[in-house]
Design a protein around this motif. Structure first.
Motif, PDB file in Angstrom:
ATOM      1  N   ASN A  31     -23.941 -55.289  18.927  1.00  0.00           N
ATOM      2  CA  ASN A  31     -23.696 -54.084  19.719  1.00  0.00           C
ATOM      3  C   ASN A  31     -22.215 -53.909  20.026  1.00  0.00           C
ATOM      4  O   ASN A  31     -21.625 -54.717  20.743  1.00  0.00           O
ATOM      5  CB  ASN A  31     -24.440 -54.147  21.062  1.00  0.00           C
ATOM      6  CG  ASN A  31     -25.935 -54.095  20.904  1.00  0.00           C
ATOM      7  OD1 ASN A  31     -26.630 -55.017  21.310  1.00  0.00           O
ATOM      8  ND2 ASN A  31     -26.429 -53.023  20.331  1.00  0.00           N
ATOM      9  N   VAL A  49     -13.438 -48.860  23.658  1.00  0.00           N
ATOM     10  CA  VAL A  49     -14.556 -49.469  22.940  1.00  0.00           C
ATOM     11  C   VAL A  49     -14.116 -50.818  22.398  1.00  0.00           C
ATOM     12  O   VAL A  49     -12.942 -51.010  22.077  1.00  0.00           O
ATOM     13  CB  VAL A  49     -15.066 -48.559  21.804  1.00  0.00           C
ATOM     14  CG1 VAL A  49     -13.979 -48.306  20.777  1.00  0.00           C
ATOM     15  CG2 VAL A  49     -16.320 -49.146  21.142  1.00  0.00           C
ATOM     16  N   ALA A  96     -21.721 -48.192  27.591  1.00  0.00           N
ATOM     17  CA  ALA A  96     -22.710 -47.760  26.606  1.00  0.00           C
ATOM     18  C   ALA A  96     -22.680 -48.715  25.427  1.00  0.00           C
ATOM     19  O   ALA A  96     -21.619 -49.211  25.055  1.00  0.00           O
ATOM     20  CB  ALA A  96     -22.409 -46.337  26.148  1.00  0.00           C
ATOM     21  N   ALA A  98     -23.896 -49.446  21.358  1.00  0.00           N
ATOM     22  CA  ALA A  98     -24.310 -48.851  20.093  1.00  0.00           C
ATOM     23  C   ALA A  98     -25.057 -49.882  19.265  1.00  0.00           C
ATOM     24  O   ALA A  98     -24.779 -51.075  19.340  1.00  0.00           O
ATOM     25  CB  ALA A  98     -23.083 -48.369  19.324  1.00  0.00           C
ATOM     26  N   ALA A 103     -17.942 -49.058  16.713  1.00  0.00           N
ATOM     27  CA  ALA A 103     -18.241 -47.691  17.125  1.00  0.00           C
ATOM     28  C   ALA A 103     -16.949 -47.008  17.539  1.00  0.00           C
ATOM     29  O   ALA A 103     -15.921 -47.666  17.795  1.00  0.00           O
ATOM     30  CB  ALA A 103     -19.262 -47.676  18.260  1.00  0.00           C
ATOM     31  N   TYR A 110     -23.723 -43.862  20.613  1.00  0.00           N
ATOM     32  CA  TYR A 110     -24.229 -44.886  21.514  1.00  0.00           C
ATOM     33  C   TYR A 110     -25.691 -44.642  21.856  1.00  0.00           C
ATOM     34  O   TYR A 110     -26.101 -43.517  22.137  1.00  0.00           O
ATOM     35  CB  TYR A 110     -23.366 -44.951  22.770  1.00  0.00           C
ATOM     36  CG  TYR A 110     -21.953 -45.359  22.442  1.00  0.00           C
ATOM     37  CD1 TYR A 110     -21.028 -44.432  21.971  1.00  0.00           C
ATOM     38  CD2 TYR A 110     -21.558 -46.690  22.560  1.00  0.00           C
ATOM     39  CE1 TYR A 110     -19.738 -44.818  21.633  1.00  0.00           C
ATOM     40  CE2 TYR A 110     -20.267 -47.072  22.238  1.00  0.00           C
ATOM     41  CZ  TYR A 110     -19.367 -46.135  21.766  1.00  0.00           C
ATOM     42  OH  TYR A 110     -18.092 -46.514  21.423  1.00  0.00           O
ATOM     43  N   TRP A 113     -27.250 -46.521  27.680  1.00  0.00           N
ATOM     44  CA  TRP A 113     -26.271 -46.172  28.704  1.00  0.00           C
ATOM     45  C   TRP A 113     -26.666 -46.794  30.038  1.00  0.00           C
ATOM     46  O   TRP A 113     -27.844 -46.882  30.369  1.00  0.00           O
ATOM     47  CB  TRP A 113     -26.201 -44.649  28.879  1.00  0.00           C
ATOM     48  CG  TRP A 113     -25.625 -43.949  27.696  1.00  0.00           C
ATOM     49  CD1 TRP A 113     -26.281 -43.602  26.542  1.00  0.00           C
ATOM     50  CD2 TRP A 113     -24.277 -43.527  27.530  1.00  0.00           C
ATOM     51  NE1 TRP A 113     -25.415 -42.991  25.678  1.00  0.00           N
ATOM     52  CE2 TRP A 113     -24.178 -42.919  26.252  1.00  0.00           C
ATOM     53  CE3 TRP A 113     -23.138 -43.595  28.328  1.00  0.00           C
ATOM     54  CZ2 TRP A 113     -22.987 -42.386  25.767  1.00  0.00           C
ATOM     55  CZ3 TRP A 113     -21.952 -43.058  27.849  1.00  0.00           C
ATOM     56  CH2 TRP A 113     -21.877 -42.464  26.583  1.00  0.00           C
TER      57      TRP A 113
END
Length: 123
Positions: A31, A49, A96, A98, A103, A110, A113
């Motif tokens: 993730n 990110v 969040a 993904a 990402a 995503y 959340w």
């Protein structure tokens, strides 16, 4: 299903620092995790990110040099260190996740959340 819980928000003065935390319970593998924020009356915007292994990070221009995203996969935690805060950093901050290792800055990338944590920076 990945459950995300943010913490660390608060009311601070401009120029000070905060560290936000994102606890990722029941994580699946690979993730990427991002931070977004939403100010009153504005759309949700990308902040930062970090890839699954932490080998890649990206930031929106307005926070470069002030914010640092990091993660500790052993603890299932992602952090956002925010320094030199400005009033325009005010908003609800969301983490969040993904379902992929890397990402970008689009919310549609995503899948999971958190509920958000409020950050208010006074001038």
């Amino acid at each position: 299903q990945v459950q995300l819980v943010e913490s660390g928000g608060g009311l601070v003065q401009a120029g000070t620092s905060l560290r936000l935390s994102c606890a990722a319970g029941r994580t699946s593998s690979n993730n990427a995790v991002g931070w977004f924020r939403q100010a009153p009356g504005k759309e949700r915007e990308f902040v930062a990110v970090i890839s699954w292994r932490g080998d890649s990070t990206s930031y929106t221009d307005s926070v470069k040099g002030r914010f640092t995203i990091s993660r500790d996969n052993a603890k299932n935690m992602v952090y956002l260190q925010m320094n030199s805060l400005k009033p325009e950093d005010t908003g609800v901050y969301y983490c969040a996740a993904a379902r992929k290792s890397y990402a970008g800055g689009y919310p549609r990338e995503y899948n999971y959340w958190g509920q958000g944590t409020q950050v208010t920076v006074s001038s």
